[in-house]
Design an enzyme around this catalytic site. Structure first.
Site, PDB file in Angstrom:
ATOM      1  N   VAL A  88      62.653  52.316  59.220  1.00  0.00           N
ATOM      2  CA  VAL A  88      62.024  53.397  58.467  1.00  0.00           C
ATOM      3  C   VAL A  88      60.698  53.719  59.140  1.00  0.00           C
ATOM      4  O   VAL A  88      60.039  52.849  59.694  1.00  0.00           O
ATOM      5  CB  VAL A  88      61.820  53.045  56.975  1.00  0.00           C
ATOM      6  CG1 VAL A  88      63.158  52.987  56.245  1.00  0.00           C
ATOM      7  CG2 VAL A  88      61.065  51.747  56.793  1.00  0.00           C
ATOM      8  N   SER A  89      60.331  54.992  59.086  1.00  0.00           N
ATOM      9  CA  SER A  89      59.166  55.460  59.836  1.00  0.00           C
ATOM     10  C   SER A  89      57.832  55.183  59.168  1.00  0.00           C
ATOM     11  O   SER A  89      56.819  55.089  59.840  1.00  0.00           O
ATOM     12  CB  SER A  89      59.282  56.967  60.096  1.00  0.00           C
ATOM     13  OG  SER A  89      60.426  57.212  60.874  1.00  0.00           O
ATOM     14  N   THR A  90      57.818  55.093  57.848  1.00  0.00           N
ATOM     15  CA  THR A  90      56.552  54.868  57.162  1.00  0.00           C
ATOM     16  C   THR A  90      56.645  53.636  56.286  1.00  0.00           C
ATOM     17  O   THR A  90      57.719  53.266  55.816  1.00  0.00           O
ATOM     18  CB  THR A  90      56.147  56.084  56.306  1.00  0.00           C
ATOM     19  OG1 THR A  90      57.132  56.287  55.292  1.00  0.00           O
ATOM     20  CG2 THR A  90      56.000  57.338  57.151  1.00  0.00           C
TER      21      THR A  90
END
Length: 191
Positions: free
Chosen positions: A9-11
């Protein structure tokens, strides 16, 4: 022959739970990278690097989507080829195992689409930044009502520097007084 999952996941405020749920769980081992952009090459991500080192001939690596491996077409293709050369089966949700020429073709197309989406995100971000800059120049605030493009300023550098100078306090004492980091105090005192 183990079933391994890789999630990304990016964040930090996102969760891998939806990916885990969709893939069905019951994996022998899981690896993940939280808060890591797909623009970071796979082998430069700590979770994926550990995953790749763990995988053995005959293992199956399950991923939710090609863009979880990355958003750089060449990196994704190289990563999958390296894993397949090692004897690892790469299973992408909704596609199945990447095998043979047809699997390589589909992977190439999906990796290119992931890269295209990355480029669109960059373009949208830059367009938004330009609108915000123009709005600040015209009104003093962004189109969303903020006073700057970066993080809001939570302290007054001049006040920090003046207080430290007047009191003769150390950097640590000044940081404690204003509830800021020592780096913030150092920057304030250099200004």
């Amino acid at each position: 022959m183990a079933r391994i999952a890789y999630f990304r996941v990016s964040t930090r405020d996102q969760s891998v739970e939806s990916q885990r749920h969709t893939l069905g769980g019951n994996f022998d081992r899981e690896f993940s990278d939280n808060g890591v952009s797909g623009t970071v090459k796979a082998m430069e991500r700590p979770g994926f690097k550990e995953c790749a080192a763990y995988l053995r001939d005959g293992d199956t690596l399950s991923v939710y989507a090609v863009d979880r491996l990355g958003r750089d077409s060449i990196d994704v293709q190289t990563t999958v080829r390296d894993l397949r050369a090692k004897g690892v089966i790469v299973d992408v949700h909704g596609l199945g195992p990447i095998a043979g020429d047809a699997g390589e073709l589909v992977l190439t197309l999906l990796a290119q689409l992931a890269q295209m989406e990355k480029n669109r995100i960059i373009a949208r971000t830059e367009a938004g930044r330009q609108v915000a800059k123009a709005s600040i120049a015209a009104t003093g605030k962004t189109h969303r009502g903020k006073v700057s493009l970066g993080r809001p300023v939570e302290h007054d550098s001049k006040e920090i520097a003046l207080w430290r100078k007047e009191t003769g306090a150390s950097i640590a004492q000044t940081a404690e007084k204003f509830a800021v980091s020592t780096a913030t105090v150092k920057r304030a005192c250099k200004a």
